[in-house]
Design a protein around this motif. Structure first.
Motif, short mmCIF file in Angstrom:
data_model
loop_
_atom_site.label_atom_id
_atom_site.label_comp_id
_atom_site.label_asym_id
_atom_site.label_seq_id
_atom_site.Cartn_x
_atom_site.Cartn_y
_atom_site.Cartn_z
N GLU A 105 0.83 -1.20 0.00
CA GLU A 105 0.00 0.00 0.00
C GLU A 105 0.86 1.25 0.00
N LYS A 106 1.99 1.19 0.70
CA LYS A 106 2.91 2.33 0.73
C LYS A 106 3.45 2.62 -0.66
N LYS A 107 3.86 1.58 -1.38
CA LYS A 107 4.37 1.76 -2.74
C LYS A 107 3.29 2.28 -3.67
N ARG A 108 2.06 1.78 -3.48
CA ARG A 108 0.97 2.24 -4.33
C ARG A 108 0.70 3.72 -4.12
N LEU A 109 0.69 4.16 -2.86
CA LEU A 109 0.46 5.57 -2.56
C LEU A 109 1.60 6.44 -3.10
N GLU A 110 2.83 5.93 -3.00
CA GLU A 110 3.95 6.67 -3.55
C GLU A 110 3.83 6.80 -5.07
N SER A 111 3.36 5.73 -5.72
CA SER A 111 3.17 5.78 -7.17
C SER A 111 2.08 6.77 -7.55
N GLU A 112 0.99 6.76 -6.77
CA GLU A 112 -0.08 7.71 -7.03
C GLU A 112 0.42 9.14 -6.88
N GLN A 113 1.20 9.38 -5.83
CA GLN A 113 1.73 10.72 -5.61
C GLN A 113 2.67 11.12 -6.75
N HIS A 162 19.34 10.74 -31.46
CA HIS A 162 18.00 10.91 -30.88
C HIS A 162 18.04 10.62 -29.38
N SER A 163 17.00 11.06 -28.70
CA SER A 163 16.85 10.79 -27.26
C SER A 163 16.54 9.31 -27.05
N VAL A 164 16.97 8.79 -25.91
CA VAL A 164 16.77 7.36 -25.61
C VAL A 164 15.90 7.23 -24.36
N PHE A 165 14.60 7.16 -24.56
CA PHE A 165 13.65 7.01 -23.46
C PHE A 165 12.47 6.15 -23.91
N PHE A 166 11.93 5.41 -22.95
CA PHE A 166 10.63 4.78 -23.12
C PHE A 166 9.63 5.65 -22.37
N TYR A 167 8.57 6.05 -23.05
CA TYR A 167 7.55 6.90 -22.44
C TYR A 167 6.34 6.04 -22.09
N LEU A 168 6.08 5.92 -20.78
CA LEU A 168 4.92 5.15 -20.33
C LEU A 168 3.69 6.05 -20.32
N MET A 169 2.68 5.65 -21.08
CA MET A 169 1.44 6.41 -21.20
C MET A 169 0.30 5.62 -20.56
N ASP A 170 -0.60 6.31 -19.86
CA ASP A 170 -1.69 5.61 -19.18
C ASP A 170 -2.85 5.36 -20.14
N PRO A 171 -3.89 4.64 -19.69
CA PRO A 171 -5.02 4.32 -20.59
C PRO A 171 -5.81 5.54 -21.08
N GLU A 172 -5.52 6.70 -20.52
CA GLU A 172 -6.16 7.92 -20.99
C GLU A 172 -5.28 8.68 -21.99
N GLY A 173 -4.15 8.05 -22.34
CA GLY A 173 -3.24 8.66 -23.30
C GLY A 173 -2.37 9.75 -22.70
N LYS A 207 5.62 -1.73 -13.22
CA LYS A 207 4.63 -2.34 -12.32
C LYS A 207 4.16 -1.33 -11.29
N GLN A 208 5.10 -0.61 -10.71
CA GLN A 208 4.77 0.37 -9.68
C GLN A 208 3.84 1.46 -10.23
N CYS A 209 4.15 1.93 -11.43
CA CYS A 209 3.33 2.98 -12.04
C CYS A 209 1.93 2.47 -12.40
N VAL A 210 1.86 1.26 -12.92
CA VAL A 210 0.57 0.68 -13.31
C VAL A 210 -0.31 0.48 -12.09
N ARG A 211 0.26 -0.05 -11.00
CA ARG A 211 -0.52 -0.30 -9.79
C ARG A 211 -0.94 0.99 -9.10
N GLY A 212 -0.19 2.06 -9.31
CA GLY A 212 -0.54 3.33 -8.69
C GLY A 212 -1.45 4.20 -9.54
N TYR A 213 -1.87 3.69 -10.68
CA TYR A 213 -2.69 4.49 -11.60
C TYR A 213 -4.11 4.64 -11.09
#
Length: 297
Positions: free
Chosen positions: A97-105, A242-253, A273-279
């Motif tokens: 739950e702590k990790k989830r709240l941190e991800s949400e924040q 070019h820049s080297v990044f993976f951009y994680l986008m949520d289901p709302e784009g 995983k942390q970002c997905v669970r905190g979405y």
């Protein structure tokens, strides 16, 4: 006449017992002289005059007349085991739950004021099968967007291999993401070239290309730097940076996190995983923000 203190011999004791055996209610009741039995170290029931089955120094249970058995050690063991199970489970839930709240924040911070807008705007490109691909294709699922080109000698192949490991790891946890490869070299990366190039990597990667202006527009949306020259003649040799990044986008784009070279096969998957669970969907975020506002004011 004084009684002898000498214990009776076995013959004498059997004789006395045989004379005092009386049949009552289908059971044998032993009636022995109390002084004799007491001198032999046995205890006698005062009420029934029966031989007591309680050991000398023992005690009878109140209910069944049997012996009391100590269960302290057994109960303590069960209590200790229960404590460890409950404690471990509580710690696991707390940490999760702590990790989830941190991800949400963290997700809220990325959407906060003063941060550059990344993605979330309309674009119009073509996938490796010649189909139209727009910002609408990002809705309803998490997406990992990467910018590269098929002629890249080392960085792009390494990053796409790492992406494949992430996708397999996430699949084990039932986390589905849409992997997208956007070319920074549209002059050489046609849909057919991208389709052939992506065969060497994880299945399911969507390759996108378009006109130079369309690619430049999307790169600008994602704050991606690239050095492809705008006017390239057929067969001309040139380098692309070019820049080297993976951009994680949520289901709302909307943008969630940028995952760079500092993330490896393990840490990158854990970060996703942390970002997905905190979405939290937009409606829930607004509801939570309203609740927090009313609490403070």
């Amino acid at each position: 006449m004084l009684l002898s203190r000498q214990a009776p011999n076995s013959t004498m004791f059997r004789s006395i017992l045989s004379r005092n055996i009386v049949q009552k209610s289908s059971r044998l009741v032993y009636r022995c002289p109390t002084p004799l039995i007491s001198r032999m170290g046995l205890s006698v029931s005062a009420r029934t005059n029966q031989l007591s089955r309680t050991p000398v120094g023992g005690s009878e249970s109140k209910k069944g007349g049997g012996f009391k058995e100590s269960t302290v050690e057994f109960s303590a063991g069960k209590a200790t085991l229960l404590f460890l199970i409950v404690g471990g489970l509580s710690y696991y839930i707390f940490e999760r739950e702590k990790k989830r709240l941190e991800s949400e924040q963290h997700s809220e911070d990325t959407r906060g004021f003063g941060r550059p807008q990344i993605g979330g705007n309309p674009f119009d490109l073509t996938d490796q099968d010649g189909n139209k691909f727009t910002e609408q294709n990002l809705l309803g699922k998490f997406s990992l967007v990467y910018f590269g080109f098929s002629h890249c000698p080392d960085i792009c192949p390494d990053e796409l291999d790492k992406l494949g490991v992430w996708l397999d790891t996430l699949k084990k946890d039932n986390i589905k993401t849409q992997p997208i490869f956007v070319t920074c070299d549209p002059a050489r990366d046609s849909p057919e070239v991208l389709k052939e190039y992506l065969k060497d990597f994880h299945e399911g990667i969507v390759g996108l290309t378009g006109s130079y202006d369309d690619i430049k527009k999307m790169c600008k949306q994602y704050r991606v730097y690239f050095s492809t020259p705008p006017d390239v003649k057929p067969g001309q040799d040139y380098l692309v940076d070019h820049s080297v990044f993976f951009y994680l986008m949520d289901p709302e784009g909307q943008f969630v996190e940028a995952i760079g070279l500092n993330y490896d096969e393990t840490s990158g998957a854990e970060k996703i995983k942390q970002c997905v669970r905190g979405y939290l969907p937009k409606a829930e975020r607004e509801k939570l923000a309203k609740k927090n506002k009313s609490f403070w004011w």
